[in-house]
Write a protein that holds these residues in place. Structure first.
Motif, PDB file in Angstrom:
ATOM      1  N   ARG A 150       0.785  -1.108  -0.096  1.00 37.47           N
ATOM      2  CA  ARG A 150      -0.289   0.199   0.063  1.00 37.47           C
ATOM      3  C   ARG A 150       0.529   1.628   0.455  1.00 37.47           C
ATOM      4  O   ARG A 150       0.795   2.491  -0.675  1.00 37.47           O
ATOM      5  N   ASP A 151       1.840   0.623   1.418  1.00 37.50           N
ATOM      6  CA  ASP A 151       3.138   2.089   1.024  1.00 37.50           C
ATOM      7  C   ASP A 151       3.263   2.595  -0.867  1.00 37.50           C
ATOM      8  O   ASP A 151       3.659   4.041  -0.905  1.00 37.50           O
ATOM      9  N   VAL A 152       4.276   1.677  -1.297  1.00 36.52           N
ATOM     10  CA  VAL A 152       4.254   1.144  -2.086  1.00 36.52           C
ATOM     11  C   VAL A 152       3.871   1.949  -3.857  1.00 36.52           C
ATOM     12  O   VAL A 152       4.224   2.906  -4.367  1.00 36.52           O
ATOM     13  N   ASN A 153       2.812   1.524  -3.169  1.00 33.56           N
ATOM     14  CA  ASN A 153       1.540   1.995  -4.322  1.00 33.56           C
ATOM     15  C   ASN A 153       1.020   3.608  -3.719  1.00 33.56           C
ATOM     16  O   ASN A 153       1.003   4.451  -5.309  1.00 33.56           O
ATOM     17  N   ASP A 154       1.073   4.478  -2.977  1.00 35.46           N
ATOM     18  CA  ASP A 154       0.474   4.994  -2.757  1.00 35.46           C
ATOM     19  C   ASP A 154       2.054   6.149  -3.328  1.00 35.46           C
ATOM     20  O   ASP A 154       1.948   7.545  -3.807  1.00 35.46           O
ATOM     21  N   THR A 155       3.198   5.944  -3.084  1.00 32.52           N
ATOM     22  CA  THR A 155       4.132   6.406  -4.024  1.00 32.52           C
ATOM     23  C   THR A 155       4.275   6.423  -5.027  1.00 32.52           C
ATOM     24  O   THR A 155       4.575   8.111  -5.667  1.00 32.52           O
ATOM     25  N   ALA A 156       4.106   5.678  -5.633  1.00 33.32           N
ATOM     26  CA  ALA A 156       3.626   5.662  -7.076  1.00 33.32           C
ATOM     27  C   ALA A 156       3.012   6.278  -7.194  1.00 33.32           C
ATOM     28  O   ALA A 156       2.953   7.066  -8.271  1.00 33.32           O
ATOM     29  N   GLY A 157       1.873   6.320  -6.999  1.00 33.78           N
ATOM     30  CA  GLY A 157       0.830   7.401  -7.720  1.00 33.78           C
ATOM     31  C   GLY A 157       1.222   8.596  -6.933  1.00 33.78           C
ATOM     32  O   GLY A 157       0.764   9.613  -7.693  1.00 33.78           O
ATOM     33  N   LEU A 158       2.086   9.368  -6.314  1.00 28.54           N
ATOM     34  CA  LEU A 158       2.440  10.301  -5.880  1.00 28.54           C
ATOM     35  C   LEU A 158       3.414  11.094  -6.780  1.00 28.54           C
ATOM     36  O   LEU A 158       3.573  12.547  -7.870  1.00 28.54           O
ATOM     37  N   LEU A 159       4.345  10.019  -7.240  1.00 27.95           N
ATOM     38  CA  LEU A 159       5.342  10.472  -8.305  1.00 27.95           C
ATOM     39  C   LEU A 159       4.820  10.042  -9.501  1.00 27.95           C
ATOM     40  O   LEU A 159       5.453  11.032 -10.919  1.00 27.95           O
ATOM     41  N   GLY A 160       3.812  10.098  -9.933  1.00 28.50           N
ATOM     42  CA  GLY A 160       2.468  10.112 -11.164  1.00 28.50           C
ATOM     43  C   GLY A 160       2.182   8.470 -11.716  1.00 28.50           C
ATOM     44  O   GLY A 160       1.638   9.153 -12.942  1.00 28.50           O
ATOM     45  N   GLY A 161       2.412   8.143 -10.640  1.00 27.97           N
ATOM     46  CA  GLY A 161       2.062   6.789 -11.682  1.00 27.97           C
ATOM     47  C   GLY A 161       2.900   5.809 -12.858  1.00 27.97           C
ATOM     48  O   GLY A 161       3.743   5.936 -13.037  1.00 27.97           O
ATOM     49  N   HIS A 162       2.272   5.100 -13.234  1.00 29.51           N
ATOM     50  CA  HIS A 162       3.182   4.013 -14.077  1.00 29.51           C
ATOM     51  C   HIS A 162       3.444   4.981 -15.500  1.00 29.51           C
ATOM     52  O   HIS A 162       4.648   4.562 -16.034  1.00 29.51           O
ATOM     53  N   ASN A 163       3.025   6.574 -15.589  1.00 27.20           N
ATOM     54  CA  ASN A 163       3.219   6.241 -17.130  1.00 27.20           C
ATOM     55  C   ASN A 163       4.143   8.205 -17.127  1.00 27.20           C
ATOM     56  O   ASN A 163       4.268   8.597 -18.297  1.00 27.20           O
ATOM     57  N   ALA A 164       4.206   8.525 -15.766  1.00 23.06           N
ATOM     58  CA  ALA A 164       5.006   9.874 -14.831  1.00 23.06           C
ATOM     59  C   ALA A 164       6.313   9.763 -15.860  1.00 23.06           C
ATOM     60  O   ALA A 164       6.659  11.073 -16.771  1.00 23.06           O
ATOM     61  N   HIS A 165       6.740   8.706 -17.106  1.00 20.91           N
ATOM     62  CA  HIS A 165       7.987   8.990 -17.443  1.00 20.91           C
ATOM     63  C   HIS A 165       7.791   9.928 -18.995  1.00 20.91           C
ATOM     64  O   HIS A 165       8.221  10.607 -19.389  1.00 20.91           O
ATOM     65  N   LEU A 166       6.140   9.093 -19.116  1.00 18.78           N
ATOM     66  CA  LEU A 166       5.988   9.551 -20.943  1.00 18.78           C
ATOM     67  C   LEU A 166       5.489  11.026 -20.257  1.00 18.78           C
ATOM     68  O   LEU A 166       5.861  11.639 -21.325  1.00 18.78           O
ATOM     69  N   ARG A 167       5.095  11.685 -19.005  1.00 13.42           N
ATOM     70  CA  ARG A 167       4.402  12.889 -19.205  1.00 13.42           C
ATOM     71  C   ARG A 167       5.721  13.433 -18.826  1.00 13.42           C
ATOM     72  O   ARG A 167       5.819  15.113 -19.481  1.00 13.42           O
ATOM     73  N   GLU A 168       6.788  13.396 -18.409  1.00 12.04           N
ATOM     74  CA  GLU A 168       8.497  14.333 -18.681  1.00 12.04           C
ATOM     75  C   GLU A 168       9.216  14.046 -20.298  1.00 12.04           C
ATOM     76  O   GLU A 168       9.742  15.394 -20.473  1.00 12.04           O
ATOM     77  N   ILE A 169       8.863  13.626 -20.920  1.00 12.12           N
ATOM     78  CA  ILE A 169       8.738  13.291 -22.288  1.00 12.12           C
ATOM     79  C   ILE A 169       7.783  14.385 -23.466  1.00 12.12           C
ATOM     80  O   ILE A 169       8.898  15.472 -23.824  1.00 12.12           O
ATOM     81  N   GLU A 170       6.690  14.776 -22.565  1.00 12.77           N
ATOM     82  CA  GLU A 170       5.900  15.808 -23.095  1.00 12.77           C
ATOM     83  C   GLU A 170       7.269  17.202 -22.571  1.00 12.77           C
ATOM     84  O   GLU A 170       6.217  18.442 -23.460  1.00 12.77           O
ATOM     85  N   LYS A 171       6.939  16.943 -21.887  1.00 17.81           N
ATOM     86  CA  LYS A 171       7.705  18.767 -21.076  1.00 17.81           C
ATOM     87  C   LYS A 171       8.602  19.599 -21.776  1.00 17.81           C
ATOM     88  O   LYS A 171       8.871  19.292 -22.138  1.00 17.81           O
TER      89      LYS A 171
END
Length: 77
Positions: free
Chosen positions: A56-77
């Protein structure tokens, strides 16, 4: 027929290697450098069974970081 040709080729290669190493050869080769032995297991580190994190803690941390698609959002910026 194929095996006879293969055996003949192998014999020629072997004879060539033997003549290259012949002490009566006119070719002088430098002395072989001594090889230093280094084990493939020299830097081996044994497996360490680490304590598992609370999912649950790992899942919450991943959500705070942007989830599993966070790396795609970084590329778009």
């Amino acid at each position: 027929m194929f095996s006879k040709s293969l055996c003949t080729a192998a014999a020629l290669v072997t004879a060539g290697a033997a003549s290259a190493q012949s002490p009566h050869s006119n070719h002088s080769s430098p002395p072989a450098a001594s090889a230093k032995y280094e084990s493939a297991f020299g830097g081996y580190q044994s497996y360490i069974n680490e304590k598992r994190a609370n999912w649950r803690d790992v899942n919450d941390t991943a959500g705070l970081l942007g989830g599993h698609n966070a790396h795609l959002r970084e590329i778009e910026k």
